[in-house]
Design a protein around this motif. Sequence first.
Motif, mmCIF file in Angstrom:
data_model
loop_
_atom_site.group_PDB
_atom_site.id
_atom_site.type_symbol
_atom_site.label_atom_id
_atom_site.label_comp_id
_atom_site.label_asym_id
_atom_site.label_seq_id
_atom_site.Cartn_x
_atom_site.Cartn_y
_atom_site.Cartn_z
ATOM 1 N N PRO A 186 -1.753 16.231 3.225
ATOM 2 C CA PRO A 186 -2.851 16.907 2.512
ATOM 3 C C PRO A 186 -3.575 16.034 1.491
ATOM 4 O O PRO A 186 -4.698 16.354 1.122
ATOM 5 C CB PRO A 186 -2.162 18.103 1.843
ATOM 6 N N ILE A 187 -2.938 14.950 1.032
ATOM 7 C CA ILE A 187 -3.625 14.112 0.035
ATOM 8 C C ILE A 187 -4.489 13.087 0.770
ATOM 9 O O ILE A 187 -3.988 12.086 1.301
ATOM 10 C CB ILE A 187 -2.612 13.427 -0.901
ATOM 11 N N ALA A 188 -5.765 13.394 0.844
ATOM 12 C CA ALA A 188 -6.774 12.504 1.448
ATOM 13 C C ALA A 188 -6.519 12.240 2.937
ATOM 14 O O ALA A 188 -7.070 11.304 3.507
ATOM 15 C CB ALA A 188 -6.849 11.181 0.687
ATOM 16 N N GLY A 189 -5.675 13.080 3.550
ATOM 17 C CA GLY A 189 -5.332 12.829 4.956
ATOM 18 C C GLY A 189 -4.419 11.630 5.114
ATOM 19 O O GLY A 189 -4.250 11.089 6.213
ATOM 20 N N LEU A 190 -3.811 11.180 4.006
ATOM 21 C CA LEU A 190 -2.993 9.963 4.012
ATOM 22 C C LEU A 190 -1.563 10.194 3.516
ATOM 23 O O LEU A 190 -0.643 9.521 3.946
ATOM 24 C CB LEU A 190 -3.623 8.896 3.102
ATOM 25 N N MET A 191 -1.412 11.128 2.577
ATOM 26 C CA MET A 191 -0.132 11.227 1.879
ATOM 27 C C MET A 191 0.269 12.672 1.690
ATOM 28 O O MET A 191 -0.571 13.581 1.727
ATOM 29 C CB MET A 191 -0.250 10.571 0.496
ATOM 30 N N THR A 192 1.563 12.838 1.416
ATOM 31 C CA THR A 192 2.094 14.162 1.141
ATOM 32 C C THR A 192 2.999 14.097 -0.078
ATOM 33 O O THR A 192 3.485 13.019 -0.444
ATOM 34 C CB THR A 192 2.896 14.704 2.345
ATOM 35 N N ASP A 193 3.215 15.262 -0.664
ATOM 36 C CA ASP A 193 4.135 15.363 -1.788
ATOM 37 C C ASP A 193 5.533 15.762 -1.315
ATOM 38 O O ASP A 193 6.418 16.020 -2.116
ATOM 39 C CB ASP A 193 3.583 16.395 -2.785
ATOM 40 N N SER A 194 5.737 15.829 0.001
ATOM 41 C CA SER A 194 7.066 16.201 0.521
ATOM 42 C C SER A 194 8.074 15.100 0.247
ATOM 43 O O SER A 194 7.716 13.944 0.011
ATOM 44 C CB SER A 194 7.002 16.436 2.028
ATOM 45 N N SER A 195 9.336 15.466 0.355
ATOM 46 C CA SER A 195 10.412 14.514 0.048
ATOM 47 C C SER A 195 10.533 13.462 1.138
ATOM 48 O O SER A 195 10.121 13.686 2.284
ATOM 49 C CB SER A 195 11.735 15.265 -0.069
ATOM 50 N N HIS A 212 0.887 -1.165 0.000
ATOM 51 C CA HIS A 212 0.000 0.000 0.000
ATOM 52 C C HIS A 212 0.923 1.212 0.000
ATOM 53 O O HIS A 212 1.505 1.546 1.044
ATOM 54 C CB HIS A 212 -0.905 -0.008 1.227
ATOM 55 N N VAL A 213 1.078 1.832 -1.155
ATOM 56 C CA VAL A 213 2.005 2.966 -1.257
ATOM 57 C C VAL A 213 1.631 4.029 -0.229
ATOM 58 O O VAL A 213 2.491 4.717 0.332
ATOM 59 C CB VAL A 213 1.990 3.542 -2.693
ATOM 60 N N GLU A 214 0.328 4.121 0.080
ATOM 61 C CA GLU A 214 -0.128 5.110 1.058
ATOM 62 C C GLU A 214 0.621 4.995 2.387
ATOM 63 O O GLU A 214 0.804 5.979 3.091
ATOM 64 C CB GLU A 214 -1.631 4.953 1.336
ATOM 65 N N SER A 215 1.039 3.781 2.755
ATOM 66 C CA SER A 215 1.704 3.597 4.041
ATOM 67 C C SER A 215 3.093 4.226 4.073
ATOM 68 O O SER A 215 3.683 4.378 5.141
ATOM 69 C CB SER A 215 1.795 2.112 4.397
ATOM 70 N N SER A 216 3.601 4.584 2.900
ATOM 71 C CA SER A 216 4.864 5.338 2.891
ATOM 72 C C SER A 216 4.592 6.798 3.211
ATOM 73 O O SER A 216 5.521 7.582 3.367
ATOM 74 C CB SER A 216 5.541 5.237 1.531
ATOM 75 N N LEU A 217 3.315 7.166 3.296
ATOM 76 C CA LEU A 217 2.848 8.534 3.573
ATOM 77 C C LEU A 217 3.164 9.496 2.430
ATOM 78 O O LEU A 217 3.033 10.698 2.576
ATOM 79 C CB LEU A 217 3.449 9.073 4.888
ATOM 80 N N MET A 218 3.581 8.928 1.296
ATOM 81 C CA MET A 218 4.032 9.779 0.195
ATOM 82 C C MET A 218 3.318 9.422 -1.098
ATOM 83 O O MET A 218 2.796 8.325 -1.258
ATOM 84 C CB MET A 218 5.546 9.609 0.012
#
Lengths: 592, 592
Positions: free
Chosen positions: A520-529, A86-92
């Motif tokens: 900010p992405i769905a309360g799950l992910m960010t575009d930060s490095s 689940h890529v979401e679990s990388s928070l990215m």
Amino acid sequence: MIHRKSKFSDAAALGEAIAYARGEKKVPLVIRNAQWLDVFSGQFRSGDLAIANGMIVGVGDAYDGDQIIDAQGLHAVPGFIDSHVHVESSLMTPARFQEAALPSGTTTAIWDPHEIANVLGLEGIQWALDAVQDLLIDIHVMVPSCVPSTSPELEFESSGATLKAADIRTLVGHPRVLGLAEMMNFPGLLHRDADIMQKIMDYHALRLDGHCPGLSGKDLNAYAVAGIHSCHESTTLAEAREKLSKGIHVLIREGSCAKDADALLPLLDAYTSSTVGLCSDDRNPLDILEEGHISFIINKALESERHPADIFRAASFATARLYGLHDRGALAPGYLADICLIEAKGQTWAEGMRLKRVIKRGQLVDGETLQKQRSPLPQAGKRNLNLPKPQLKDFVIPASGSEAKARVIEVIPHQILTREAQATLKVVQGQIQADPARDILKIAVLERHHQRGYRFTALVQGFGIKSGAIATSINHDSHNIIAVGSSDELILAAIEDLIRIDGGIVVRSDKGTQAQLALPIAGLMTDSSPDAVAGSLRELKALARSIGCVLSEPFLQLSFLALPVIPSLKITDRGLIDVQACCKVPVVFESP
Amino acid sequence: MIHRKSKFSDAAALGEAIAYARGEKKVPLVIRNAQWLDVFSGQFRSGDLAIANGMIVGVGDAYDGDQIIDAQGLHAVPGFIDSHVHVESSLMTPARFQEAALPSGTTTAIWDPHEIANVLGLEGIQWALDAVQDLLIDIHVMVPSCVPSTSPELEFESSGATLKAADIRTLVGHPRVLGLAEMMNFPGLLHRDADIMQKIMDYHALRLDGHCPGLSGKDLNAYAVAGIHSCHESTTLAEAREKLSKGIHVLIREGSCAKDADALLPLLDAYTSSTVGLCSDDRNPLDILEEGHISFIINKALESERHPADIFRAASFATARLYGLHDRGALAPGYLADICLIEAKGQTWAEGMRLKRVIKRGQLVDGETLQKQRSPLPQAGKRNLNLPKPQLKDFVIPASGSEAKARVIEVIPHQILTREAQATLKVVQGQIQADPARDILKIAVLERHHQRGYRFTALVQGFGIKSGAIATSINHDSHNIIAVGSSDELILAAIEDLIRIDGGIVVRSDKGTQAQLALPIAGLMTDSSPDAVAGSLRELKALARSIGCVLSEPFLQLSFLALPVIPSLKITDRGLIDVQACCKVPVVFESP
């Protein structure tokens, strides 16, 4: 729907590959002097690897190249494949996930985007498919089968979306879709729930992934007969052996929280190196950066003295074949030039391996190129956290008398399973009192998708928090708000902080110190490095430790406490769930 | 295009399978007390095999059944898969082939119908697809890639049909078509012949079978880079290892004539048991009935002390995965109930195995049922043998002087390869004289498809015929008439006999004794029973022996002498072909 060896765009491209292979044309890149793994025979061999147009065009023979990598002393193995993540679990975002995972040797990943699907529905899956489109890493998608994780009729949880067979049927035939993702609702399958039957029928020509912790005997046969071909939820060797014998390919998982490698690695041998895969499932960015991704499992396997050929074969070839990705998983002509150059850390492999170079589609992986790639963001719209204002009274657990016997969720470190404990607690003014001294804390889940106002509070043991609270909008799989803390006031304060940043992870101490990571992405992910996310996570973890939290993975463990398909006792916005009994149970036992 | 686990006709059928698997319904058939092979782990296990609706629904657990087979003392393994066969070489229709092959444990075969395609073209392939339709055995089809075997521009041979890319493109997508059959014209591929490039592009999403005897090094890389995934033409272990290391899966062949098992079986181990298959290629009905089919290779492997799990895994699982037949090749829930019950002949497996029972799609295989099945016959039309009347002068080899040095095709027993020999022969009245005393005979090929009148006579050594002739319309791959004999008159007489029966095999002695087998389907096959065909073959062989023939497989060896893609010296209706040099050469050497 079958992904064969790298398809050529036209006959001219095919002809060019033949010319390169025959040595009629100088190839752009040659790896020389490596011992390379022949996955078909399970043997390391010597000779050149010749690469052109992202593809291996020749192995074993001497080639002339524009660029030569002298790999003297190194071994070359196929790029690693994460068979279930689940890529979401990388928070990215996928692009940022790539920045962390690709340099650690993961050149292909098979993504079940069921976290974002639980928040955004079909739109979330469509975003996932778009977000992986132009990346260097290859991410294929399994379409979430269980959104929400339990049958909606059970009313066990409030997800942001419900996906029925008719909703996801449209994705059959998408070139990146390999099949139907983990069928978590195995009780529903065994009882022939009509919508599940329909999903299986719709996806039957593709791959059907499983998820069946503890299932065995005839029920496991029934699960397999439906066409389910894999499971990543085995936790004991006996369980894994039975599953494999019934045609349920075992994916050995080593996530940040669920760690099965030690128990399951003895399964790996020359035979199973073609039928067993490796996966990360849920792995946080800190662990990926500090320990590695699939490379971490590989190192564990090497340290446990599994045969290197078996390990690297499982990490690539087995998964590629299992998922019909016939263009990868081997170092041979016509296969993608996805290659890891490695060396043994010590005199033998038993001290693990060191990655020296990663090559993806013939390109040397470097940080600069990866940082330039970005996944598109989902369309901004409504707030991620969309709920009536939380209040202190939300956290009241009513009881009568002066003390009461209550169910307590017992957290087991490094597992997503829980146990049911019981405790007798004080009752003051009709309200059960948590007891941080005994590590019995309040835990609350608040619906956050559609202003539905569902919220529930129960008791948990195992966090060890003495003076503070943790709140997050990551909360498998429905992704409501979940919070745990030493007092109602601190729980409320942490949730208010979380609402302020519109989702993410928050830790708050009783001194007002606060750490946060906005997602900010769905309360799950960010575009930060990855570095920025890892930095925030380190701060969050440090503060969690300082408020007394004893878990090494507090956020992942917290976020799995609401997943009502993993035994035993779980909490959702709708109540306390006894997973085995498949029903809601009260927090407080009735007085006799 | 991917054949997944047995697809269910509808959700009700899926639900029923689940109910059977769970033991909610009594299953129709249970195999009890067998040691069954778990191909995923390479281990034999105990417990029941439960079967319903042609499918395995449960393994390992105890089931109640309407019919119970007590398999105490037996082992259960998946039905054998012939990874590459020309059914035509059985001389029988697919239904009759089934009668011989299925009772010997072959439950699936992958057919390259290029013999009938060389005679009847696309219509022949279409007939092949129709003829396998309703059989109990599963026969899948690879579409012939090289009809004729060499590029038509070379004018090496006259086939009945020529199939270009545009002709065979229409078969992509047919549910029984797994891909493109053996790419024999590897020189054409290496030199990027436009029509071959097009065929590869058209079939690239499917399987591309190879055929590349002796190819190695960079040319082998080039062959592999084009997507060719298999080869059944390795004759040495080193050749097979190199091919496998380059991703060309090795199919170990044991035909009636080409016998590679002894050389290649050492390749088989725990690793390669998932990447190597077994095949018969060309096997005559006598051998199938007397020695077995794939079962014969299995016995050779057992006798050479390969590990049983490796052998049975290669014979089923490996090939199933290789060809995307995901519904078979394992004994596990959801897989076809294709099962062989076997026992070791001796105390250990080293004396081979004995087949006790074959189960195909859950049905016990019995002769009576099989005899009821018939393949439809191709539409009767023109004669199979369609040529200007042969005459004695057709067999003249002109030369000057009193003696001449000539090229002689040297037959190698049990191989389809030949060598070039040379001999000095008497010349009488401008005609070379054969010399049966030195076993130098005349051999002639006559075009028989379109009255084109091409015919050619050369010299051959190795048959040993003293006083008679053999003629046949089976003559790979163009299937013209080929005949060999001790005198021009006897050759002519045998050909006249052959024309009278409109194709088949004829042996004639100088005493006028004659044996024959008529093959009314394209001059290649008959609808007669395996016993009848075997009976005729025994008579033919006996008569061949009585006229002096020393080859144990005279008809197969004769029929391969015209295949100009197998080295070294071959004869076609167009001339004598030096295969390596890829050109026609004269029979008689020019005088210096």
